[in-house]
Design a protein around this motif. Sequence first.
Motif, PDB file in Angstrom:
ATOM      1  N   ASN A  26      62.383  68.100 -34.920  1.00  0.00           N
ATOM      2  CA  ASN A  26      62.157  69.558 -34.910  1.00  0.00           C
ATOM      3  C   ASN A  26      61.447  70.025 -36.171  1.00  0.00           C
ATOM      4  OD1 ASN A  26      63.329  69.842 -32.419  1.00  0.00           O
ATOM      5  ND2 ASN A  26      65.355  70.363 -33.225  1.00  0.00           N
ATOM      6  N   VAL A  27      61.896  69.514 -37.308  1.00  0.00           N
ATOM      7  CA  VAL A  27      61.292  69.943 -38.578  1.00  0.00           C
ATOM      8  C   VAL A  27      59.836  69.473 -38.659  1.00  0.00           C
ATOM      9  CG1 VAL A  27      61.354  69.544 -41.086  1.00  0.00           C
ATOM     10  CG2 VAL A  27      63.457  70.134 -39.862  1.00  0.00           C
ATOM     11  N   LEU A  28      59.601  68.220 -38.255  1.00  0.00           N
ATOM     12  CA  LEU A  28      58.228  67.690 -38.345  1.00  0.00           C
ATOM     13  C   LEU A  28      57.281  68.358 -37.357  1.00  0.00           C
ATOM     14  CD1 LEU A  28      58.746  63.844 -38.908  1.00  0.00           C
ATOM     15  CD2 LEU A  28      58.002  65.572 -40.544  1.00  0.00           C
ATOM     16  N   SER A  29      57.820  68.787 -36.214  1.00  0.00           N
ATOM     17  CA  SER A  29      56.931  69.401 -35.217  1.00  0.00           C
ATOM     18  C   SER A  29      56.905  70.923 -35.328  1.00  0.00           C
ATOM     19  CB  SER A  29      57.365  68.975 -33.812  1.00  0.00           C
ATOM     20  OG  SER A  29      58.697  69.383 -33.586  1.00  0.00           O
ATOM     21  N   GLY A  30      57.596  71.430 -36.334  1.00  0.00           N
ATOM     22  CA  GLY A  30      57.547  72.874 -36.575  1.00  0.00           C
ATOM     23  C   GLY A  30      58.401  73.686 -35.619  1.00  0.00           C
ATOM     24  N   ARG A  31      59.279  73.034 -34.898  1.00  0.00           N
ATOM     25  CA  ARG A  31      60.155  73.757 -33.979  1.00  0.00           C
ATOM     26  C   ARG A  31      61.337  74.372 -34.724  1.00  0.00           C
ATOM     27  NH1 ARG A  31      60.890  70.730 -28.286  1.00  0.00           N
ATOM     28  NH2 ARG A  31      58.745  70.969 -27.594  1.00  0.00           N
ATOM     29  N   ASP A  32      62.003  75.286 -34.034  1.00  0.00           N
ATOM     30  CA  ASP A  32      63.181  75.906 -34.640  1.00  0.00           C
ATOM     31  C   ASP A  32      64.271  74.855 -34.849  1.00  0.00           C
ATOM     32  OD1 ASP A  32      62.009  78.316 -34.655  1.00  0.00           O
ATOM     33  OD2 ASP A  32      62.917  79.019 -32.782  1.00  0.00           O
ATOM     34  N   GLN A  33      64.885  74.927 -35.985  1.00  0.00           N
ATOM     35  CA  GLN A  33      65.995  74.021 -36.272  1.00  0.00           C
ATOM     36  C   GLN A  33      67.048  74.808 -37.037  1.00  0.00           C
ATOM     37  OE1 GLN A  33      66.913  70.768 -35.625  1.00  0.00           O
ATOM     38  NE2 GLN A  33      68.751  71.259 -36.811  1.00  0.00           N
ATOM     39  N   GLU A  34      68.259  74.808 -36.501  1.00  0.00           N
ATOM     40  CA  GLU A  34      69.346  75.488 -37.206  1.00  0.00           C
ATOM     41  C   GLU A  34      69.555  74.821 -38.554  1.00  0.00           C
ATOM     42  OE1 GLU A  34      73.142  76.331 -35.268  1.00  0.00           O
ATOM     43  OE2 GLU A  34      72.124  75.875 -33.384  1.00  0.00           O
ATOM     44  N   HIS A  35      69.856  75.612 -39.567  1.00  0.00           N
ATOM     45  CA  HIS A  35      70.055  75.008 -40.883  1.00  0.00           C
ATOM     46  C   HIS A  35      71.326  74.182 -40.917  1.00  0.00           C
ATOM     47  CE1 HIS A  35      70.408  74.512 -45.247  1.00  0.00           C
ATOM     48  NE2 HIS A  35      69.100  74.591 -45.199  1.00  0.00           N
ATOM     49  N   ASN A  36      72.374  74.663 -40.283  1.00  0.00           N
ATOM     50  CA  ASN A  36      73.599  73.870 -40.152  1.00  0.00           C
ATOM     51  C   ASN A  36      73.814  73.576 -38.682  1.00  0.00           C
ATOM     52  OD1 ASN A  36      74.471  73.691 -42.891  1.00  0.00           O
ATOM     53  ND2 ASN A  36      75.028  75.842 -42.772  1.00  0.00           N
ATOM     54  N   ASP A  37      73.560  72.341 -38.298  1.00  0.00           N
ATOM     55  CA  ASP A  37      73.633  71.952 -36.891  1.00  0.00           C
ATOM     56  C   ASP A  37      74.872  71.053 -36.741  1.00  0.00           C
ATOM     57  OD1 ASP A  37      72.975  71.622 -34.296  1.00  0.00           O
ATOM     58  OD2 ASP A  37      71.024  70.673 -34.643  1.00  0.00           O
ATOM     59  N   TYR A  38      75.981  71.676 -36.284  1.00  0.00           N
ATOM     60  CA  TYR A  38      77.246  70.953 -36.295  1.00  0.00           C
ATOM     61  C   TYR A  38      77.485  70.168 -35.008  1.00  0.00           C
ATOM     62  CZ  TYR A  38      78.384  73.767 -40.393  1.00  0.00           C
ATOM     63  OH  TYR A  38      78.381  74.354 -41.627  1.00  0.00           O
ATOM     64  N   LEU A  39      78.261  69.091 -35.139  1.00  0.00           N
ATOM     65  CA  LEU A  39      78.626  68.273 -33.987  1.00  0.00           C
ATOM     66  C   LEU A  39      79.629  69.016 -33.110  1.00  0.00           C
ATOM     67  CD1 LEU A  39      79.480  64.863 -35.716  1.00  0.00           C
ATOM     68  CD2 LEU A  39      77.308  65.605 -34.791  1.00  0.00           C
ATOM     69  N   PRO A  40      79.599  68.752 -31.796  1.00  0.00           N
ATOM     70  CA  PRO A  40      80.649  69.302 -30.942  1.00  0.00           C
ATOM     71  C   PRO A  40      82.006  68.739 -31.394  1.00  0.00           C
ATOM     72  CG  PRO A  40      78.909  68.257 -29.641  1.00  0.00           C
ATOM     73  CD  PRO A  40      78.645  67.916 -31.072  1.00  0.00           C
ATOM     74  N   ALA A  41      83.032  69.571 -31.344  1.00  0.00           N
ATOM     75  CA  ALA A  41      84.363  69.108 -31.768  1.00  0.00           C
ATOM     76  C   ALA A  41      85.424  69.677 -30.839  1.00  0.00           C
ATOM     77  CB  ALA A  41      84.634  69.545 -33.201  1.00  0.00           C
ATOM     78  N   GLU A  42      86.438  68.893 -30.535  1.00  0.00           N
ATOM     79  CA  GLU A  42      87.571  69.395 -29.749  1.00  0.00           C
ATOM     80  C   GLU A  42      88.791  68.523 -30.009  1.00  0.00           C
ATOM     81  OE1 GLU A  42      87.640  68.325 -25.356  1.00  0.00           O
ATOM     82  OE2 GLU A  42      85.499  68.044 -25.770  1.00  0.00           O
ATOM     83  N   VAL A  43      89.976  69.066 -29.705  1.00  0.00           N
ATOM     84  CA  VAL A  43      91.206  68.294 -29.870  1.00  0.00           C
ATOM     85  C   VAL A  43      91.239  67.220 -28.785  1.00  0.00           C
ATOM     86  CG1 VAL A  43      93.731  68.378 -29.898  1.00  0.00           C
ATOM     87  CG2 VAL A  43      92.411  70.327 -30.751  1.00  0.00           C
ATOM     88  N   ILE A  44      91.576  66.000 -29.207  1.00  0.00           N
ATOM     89  CA  ILE A  44      91.676  64.895 -28.245  1.00  0.00           C
ATOM     90  C   ILE A  44      93.142  64.479 -28.124  1.00  0.00           C
ATOM     91  CG2 ILE A  44      91.068  62.470 -27.808  1.00  0.00           C
ATOM     92  CD1 ILE A  44      88.672  64.317 -27.479  1.00  0.00           C
TER      93      ILE A  44
END
Lengths: 355, 327
Positions: free
Chosen positions: A324-342
């Motif tokens: 995304n950064v190299l192609s100039g696309r939008d990229q969230e500054h903080n891109d967090y992993l999905p998380a849930e209780v297992i």
Amino acid sequence: MFHLEEGVTRRVARSLLALTTAAVVTFGVAACGSSDDSSGSSGGSDGGGAAAVQTSDDVSGKKVILLTVTPQCDYCARATRAFEETAKRAGLVVEKKITNYDAAEQADQVNQAIAQRPDAIAYWPADATASIPSLNRMKAARVPVIVTNSSPGERYSDLFNAFTGPNDTRLGELAAEGLIRGLEEKNGRAEGNIFVVGGQPGSPPAIQRLEGFERTLAERAPGIRIVGNQPGNWDQTQATTAADGLFTANAGKNIVGVYAQADNMAAGVIVSAKRKGLDPRRLVIVGGNCQPEGLRNIRSGEQYSSVLQSPLDDGRLAAEAVVNVLSGRDQEHNDYLPAEVIVRENLATCAEGVG
Amino acid sequence: MNIAKLARDNRASLLRIALLLALVLYFSANRAGFLDTGNLFSLMQAFALLGLVAFGLSVTMIAGEFDLSVGAMVAVAGIIAIKAGGSGAAAGLAVAVAFGLGVGILNGLLTVGLGVSSLVVTVGTQIMLTGLAYGLAGGQTVSYENFQVAADVDQVIATIFSPRSLVAIAAGVLVWLLLRCTRLGRDIIATGSSREAAAAAGARTRTAVVVSFAISGTFAALAGALLAFSLLSAAPTTGGDLLLQAVSAAILGGVALAGGIGGMAGVAVGALTLTALNNGLSFIGASDAAISISNGLLLLAVVTISAGGPARLAELVRARIRRPATS
């Protein structure tokens, strides 16, 4: 007039030959273990998972250097593999530099990476605290940087283009939710004494997970008291030793649960509980990271819960952010992993995330 | 000038230099950019740490002793430099170096005073320093907020150097001068060759041992403090495998474990060889395991060749061929 004695010349030449042979053998071994990533731009011919990255033409042939940590850590190895696969599908040329959590060595690798003039650097800090000078150097060299897995903190967010990885505060909150749910299920009420076996002291993940954990307990279950906290340094053996001390120190306090900040450390807590004659199934032991130890122990009932943190997502998100950064696309500054209780009921989600 | 005599007298040194050149040629031939100034800067930054520690450790080895505490000293000195550097990095550096000097002198005094092996003494100080590092840092990574300090110690000078690497080079030159040009230096070498003979000849063997440990402690502390300012942080775990790397550099550089043999030029070549190997392998994307294996193989190969291994093997083969067949 120069004189070369034949015997001496021959001996020196023979030694040089032997040294050269030794060097060639040595490098041969190294070459056997070296990654062949630099030649690996597959151009997206393998369609599996390619939908996540749809801009392969934009970045094809661009070079990204991945600065990562030891493959001896299972999570790290899986995340690194996922990064490489995603990046190659997008057409990126990946070069990899690995350190065994040695911040000094990684600082030298950053210097070397800058010298190689890549189009982008994906940077998994060996020690987030020690990463600031390196981030400064990469920024000064105008190389786009994606920090992955361990964030140096919001305070330094202008030093890199994006962070991808776990939201450790959220992981701590979800661990607390698992603990509350487990205590309600096993004891009928969410209260009692617990202790914490933490990650490496001072490391951002250890600090942030504890913050999220404590905050959630304070808000939702003030009857749960943390009576002890010792580091297990993300290591099962050290976690066992830490839990030994905490079980002993709090022998009269009726410990009802334990928060170990990773599943391998929870496995250490289980070993310690058994040594003390306690049945782990009667305790509520909660972990994190969805590690194989967690899967096994949740299935057997000795651990109550974990928190989803997929190494596959970790690596994939970082590679996608590079694209995304190299192609100039939008990229969230903080891109967090999905998380849930297992818990036992949704273990399949965990197994899928681990890969 | 007789090149044959020169080659014979300096055979081992020539081999070491040839190995370093072979490494450089191999990596530069296999990957463009290895000799770019940016990568050479990176190589010299790695040398700044390893070289400085190896120079100090080598002095104790030349004196016939061994300082096992250098790795732990790097860690604790970094933490001390940051903790004491609140009013300025120079103060932190001074306190850390003074601490290293003090512990080095203590190592030396205990070794000569108790008459026990320095291996035992420095195992003790190593454990003590590691404990101190954990105690001072509270088991955590300690950080330093003055960003300018990192920029200062790592600023580029003459394209490939930095203040850190120049300090390491200067330290090596100082010890080279000490060993070559002073009586104390000759006493250190004589003490390592044969302590009894050196004492009988009037060498100050006890002073030589204490000074060699003082140098080792000081250099390790200096390396640790500069590394901490470079990273703006220090951790008790820093310097884990630095001791082995420094010993390897010393042996590659021709320092004898038995003492009395070796010099700083050789150690510099040894340290540069290891850093070039690690840098080059990292450059071509070798794995961590492959780098470790290569380090070990290289050391074994050099030790074998230095001990005349190939010649002995050739003799064995020749003897086997000449042996008459038995019925």
